[in-house]
Design a protein around this motif. Structure first.
Motif, PDB file in Angstrom:
ATOM      1  N   ILE A 115       0.828  -1.203   0.000  1.00 46.37           N
ATOM      2  CA  ILE A 115       0.000   0.000   0.000  1.00 46.37           C
ATOM      3  C   ILE A 115       0.866   1.259   0.000  1.00 46.37           C
ATOM      4  O   ILE A 115       2.070   1.197   0.243  1.00 46.37           O
ATOM      5  CB  ILE A 115      -0.945   0.025   1.222  1.00 46.37           C
ATOM      6  CG1 ILE A 115      -0.137  -0.017   2.530  1.00 46.37           C
ATOM      7  CG2 ILE A 115      -1.948  -1.108   1.147  1.00 46.37           C
ATOM      8  CD1 ILE A 115      -0.966   0.257   3.775  1.00 46.37           C
ATOM      9  N   LEU A 116       0.233   2.398  -0.277  1.00 47.85           N
ATOM     10  CA  LEU A 116       0.870   3.712  -0.238  1.00 47.85           C
ATOM     11  C   LEU A 116       2.041   3.803  -1.214  1.00 47.85           C
ATOM     12  O   LEU A 116       3.143   4.254  -0.885  1.00 47.85           O
ATOM     13  CB  LEU A 116       1.318   4.069   1.185  1.00 47.85           C
ATOM     14  CG  LEU A 116       0.194   4.131   2.219  1.00 47.85           C
ATOM     15  CD1 LEU A 116       0.751   4.324   3.616  1.00 47.85           C
ATOM     16  CD2 LEU A 116      -0.798   5.250   1.887  1.00 47.85           C
ATOM     17  N   ARG A 117       1.779   3.368  -2.443  1.00 56.07           N
ATOM     18  CA  ARG A 117       2.791   3.407  -3.499  1.00 56.07           C
ATOM     19  C   ARG A 117       3.325   4.826  -3.671  1.00 56.07           C
ATOM     20  O   ARG A 117       2.587   5.804  -3.635  1.00 56.07           O
ATOM     21  CB  ARG A 117       2.178   2.925  -4.818  1.00 56.07           C
ATOM     22  CG  ARG A 117       3.140   2.902  -6.005  1.00 56.07           C
ATOM     23  CD  ARG A 117       2.481   2.223  -7.198  1.00 56.07           C
ATOM     24  NE  ARG A 117       1.287   2.943  -7.629  1.00 56.07           N
ATOM     25  CZ  ARG A 117       1.289   3.932  -8.512  1.00 56.07           C
ATOM     26  NH1 ARG A 117       2.432   4.354  -9.029  1.00 56.07           N
ATOM     27  NH2 ARG A 117       0.161   4.516  -8.870  1.00 56.07           N
TER      28      ARG A 117
ATOM     29  N   GLU B 100       9.554   3.191   1.317  1.00 54.90           N
ATOM     30  CA  GLU B 100       9.231   1.773   1.472  1.00 54.90           C
ATOM     31  C   GLU B 100       9.217   1.341   2.933  1.00 54.90           C
ATOM     32  O   GLU B 100       8.314   0.615   3.376  1.00 54.90           O
ATOM     33  CB  GLU B 100      10.243   0.926   0.695  1.00 54.90           C
ATOM     34  CG  GLU B 100      10.053  -0.571   0.819  1.00 54.90           C
ATOM     35  CD  GLU B 100       8.784  -1.080   0.173  1.00 54.90           C
ATOM     36  OE1 GLU B 100       8.242  -2.105   0.654  1.00 54.90           O
ATOM     37  OE2 GLU B 100       8.317  -0.462  -0.802  1.00 54.90           O
ATOM     38  N   GLU B 101      10.196   1.762   3.709  1.00 49.34           N
ATOM     39  CA  GLU B 101      10.266   1.363   5.110  1.00 49.34           C
ATOM     40  C   GLU B 101       9.081   1.914   5.885  1.00 49.34           C
ATOM     41  O   GLU B 101       8.486   1.225   6.723  1.00 49.34           O
ATOM     42  CB  GLU B 101      11.575   1.858   5.724  1.00 49.34           C
ATOM     43  CG  GLU B 101      11.826   1.370   7.140  1.00 49.34           C
ATOM     44  CD  GLU B 101      13.186   1.769   7.665  1.00 49.34           C
ATOM     45  OE1 GLU B 101      13.582   1.261   8.731  1.00 49.34           O
ATOM     46  OE2 GLU B 101      13.872   2.591   7.021  1.00 49.34           O
TER      47      GLU B 101
ATOM     48  N   LEU C  36       5.938  -0.347   7.546  1.00 48.85           N
ATOM     49  CA  LEU C  36       5.593  -0.290   8.965  1.00 48.85           C
ATOM     50  C   LEU C  36       4.105  -0.012   9.136  1.00 48.85           C
ATOM     51  O   LEU C  36       3.437  -0.647   9.970  1.00 48.85           O
ATOM     52  CB  LEU C  36       6.414   0.791   9.667  1.00 48.85           C
ATOM     53  CG  LEU C  36       6.064   1.060  11.135  1.00 48.85           C
ATOM     54  CD1 LEU C  36       6.221  -0.212  11.969  1.00 48.85           C
ATOM     55  CD2 LEU C  36       6.919   2.191  11.705  1.00 48.85           C
ATOM     56  N   ILE C  37       3.565   0.915   8.350  1.00 48.80           N
ATOM     57  CA  ILE C  37       2.134   1.222   8.442  1.00 48.80           C
ATOM     58  C   ILE C  37       1.307  -0.013   8.122  1.00 48.80           C
ATOM     59  O   ILE C  37       0.344  -0.335   8.836  1.00 48.80           O
ATOM     60  CB  ILE C  37       1.773   2.387   7.496  1.00 48.80           C
ATOM     61  CG1 ILE C  37       2.409   3.684   7.998  1.00 48.80           C
ATOM     62  CG2 ILE C  37       0.253   2.549   7.398  1.00 48.80           C
ATOM     63  CD1 ILE C  37       2.299   4.835   7.021  1.00 48.80           C
TER      64      ILE C  37
ATOM     65  N   LEU D 271      12.542  13.376  -0.495  1.00 51.61           N
ATOM     66  CA  LEU D 271      12.714  12.119  -1.221  1.00 51.61           C
ATOM     67  C   LEU D 271      12.606  10.906  -0.309  1.00 51.61           C
ATOM     68  O   LEU D 271      13.046  10.919   0.842  1.00 51.61           O
ATOM     69  CB  LEU D 271      14.089  12.102  -1.900  1.00 51.61           C
ATOM     70  CG  LEU D 271      14.346  13.147  -2.992  1.00 51.61           C
ATOM     71  CD1 LEU D 271      15.782  13.035  -3.489  1.00 51.61           C
ATOM     72  CD2 LEU D 271      13.361  12.996  -4.142  1.00 51.61           C
ATOM     73  N   SER D 272      12.033   9.837  -0.845  1.00 54.62           N
ATOM     74  CA  SER D 272      12.085   8.543  -0.176  1.00 54.62           C
ATOM     75  C   SER D 272      13.504   7.992  -0.290  1.00 54.62           C
ATOM     76  O   SER D 272      14.317   8.469  -1.109  1.00 54.62           O
ATOM     77  CB  SER D 272      11.105   7.565  -0.830  1.00 54.62           C
ATOM     78  OG  SER D 272      11.528   7.258  -2.157  1.00 54.62           O
TER      79      SER D 272
END
Length: 453
Positions: free
Chosen positions: A203-205, A209-210, A214-215, A353-354
């Protein structure tokens, strides 16, 4: 050429209202606005405001247990959807009234009907009358869409949630974006049995990622049946419920099915292409850096342009439009480093940024820590983890991204966003004295990177 107005705004959401009243109030322009639905738009009437109030409501169910751990003799009864909905509707009426008064106080003429574009300087109202304007601003926002599957009409979209007559006992939420994931947490907190389908791997594309992993883990730990790599294939009526056939062949009946599978700009039937305004593949209005369309007198802001679908961004775009067109100060709306909150449970705040996107651009250091919050840990039981994460450029030491998962993450990211927007380095964070005892202090006490690339 003489016009009826200097500016005609189509759409009275946050962006359109701000542009209209500032143009009229600050510059003395003669302004009109048309709205076919309710003043305040998606955010105020059927989006972030009622959603956030539902998030608040859904959090009270566990407070009794936590309060008892702190010595209080507290009992939490059952949640009453009708009582909450009545209060919610009154609040939305109050907010809509504020928007209307702001326009009236700025001498903006209001038309409570649909408006379409006739030519570069003319709009037609639903009653057939036409109005001319030197400039036209399209601020019609977007709407949720249903997927193209048999029986899709049996499912709800996010707009429908606030009008439910009663709270369902079970619900399937289809979609893994922020809207679907937020409402999964809301319904779960209100005692509904929640299943969530998402066709992708996580989810949450597009988010870190981390953080999104966790969510997802915490949502499952909270009792949400979150399933990835799966989608709906067909919906059928089953008594008062909806029978869902999934792509894995499973068949399940739910009280309600809610589609959170994307949004579409509100440009259908507006006549924009007929007058030369270019639309993109999703129907979005194509604009330049100053929100100007291919027709020089027509501009567009907010979700209808599909740039950044956030209310504060639409407001900023509206203000930049007024600066450019009415104040003679060409201003480009700034879409860089926008802090964002996702009101999942746990909550997420993010700016920049991710880790994945930063790693592609340049060598980075990643600083991260995860822990359980003091308040919930003291109470015992299952406490959702907090994540604090900084993405740092090896070359410049600039903080490229900040990601927070946990209670009040949205509040924290607003403050962290200022530092990131200013170009703060990791050493600037390090030099800041920690506020103790808080969760937020961890953002300035991480000294050793957990990963480097």
């Amino acid at each position: 050429m003489s016009f009826d107005y200097d500016l005609f705004v189509i759409g009275a959401g946050s962006g359109g209202v701000r542009a209209a009243r500032v143009a009229a109030g600050d510059t003395g322009a003669k302004v009109a606005i048309a709205e076919e639905s309710r003043y305040g738009g998606t955010c105020v009437i059927r989006g972030c405001v009622p959603k956030k109030l539902m998030v608040f409501a859904s959090g009270y169910g566990t407070m009794g247990e936590e309060a008892r751990a702190y010595g209080w003799d507290v009992q939490i009864g059952n949640f009453s959807w009708p009582a909450f909905r009545e209060k919610l509707e009154a609040e939305l009426d109050r907010l809509e009234g504020i928007y209307q008064r702001l326009l009236d106080n700025s001498a903006v003429e209001r038309f409570a009907q649909r408006a379409t574009v006739v030519d570069a300087h003319t709009v037609r109202l639903a009653d057939g009358t036409t109005k001319t304007a030197k400039h036209i601003l399209v601020a019609t926002g977007g709407r949720p869409v249903r997927p193209d599957v048999p029986g899709a009409e049996l499912g709800m979209v996010s707009d429908d949630i606030f009008h439910m007559a009663e709270m369902p006992k079970s619900v399937l939420i289809v979609g893994g974006g922020y809207i679907g994931s937020e409402f999964a947490g809301v319904f779960n907190g209100l005692g509904v049995k929640v299943t969530q389908f998402y066709r992708g791997l996580q989810i949450l594309r597009g988010f870190d990622e981390e953080a999104r992993s966790l969510i997802a883990d915490e949502m499952r730990n909270a009792g949400i049946d979150l399933q990835t790599g799966i989608d709906v294939q067909r919906l059928e009526a089953d008594g008062a419920g909806v029978k869902v056939t999934a792509t894995d062949g499973s068949v399940t009946t739910f009280d309600k099915v809610i589609f959170a599978t994307g949004r579409k700009p509100n440009t259908d039937g507006m006549g924009l292409e007929d007058v030369g305004v270019k639309l993109g593949s999703k129907g979005e209005v194509v604009v330049d850096e100053y929100s100007q369309t291919a027709v020089p007198s027509i501009y567009a802001i907010g979700d209808v342009t599909d740039r950044v679908q956030l209310t504060p961004v639409a407001i900023r775009e509206g203000m930049a439009f007024v600066e450019t067109v009415f104040k003679g100060n060409p201003t480009k709306p700034d879409h860089d480093l926008i802090p964002t909150a996702i009101f999942t449970q746990p909550e997420m705040g993010t700016v920049g940024l991710s880790e994945e996107d930063a790693r592609v651009k340049e060598p980075i250091e990643v600083y991260a820590t995860s822990f359980k919050p003091m308040q919930q840990s003291f109470a015992g039981g299952a406490a959702q983890k907090i994540l604090m994460k900084l993405i740092v450029s090896k070359a410049t030491r600039t903080v490229l991204g900040c990601h927070i998962v946990g209670p009040s993450a949205g509040e924290m990211i607003q403050m962290a966003g200022i530092a990131v927007k200013m170009g703060a380095t990791k050493e600037d964070f390090d030099r800041t004295v920690a506020v103790h005892p808080t969760a937020a202090e961890e953002i300035v006490t991480m000294r050793t990177p957990v990963r480097t690339t």
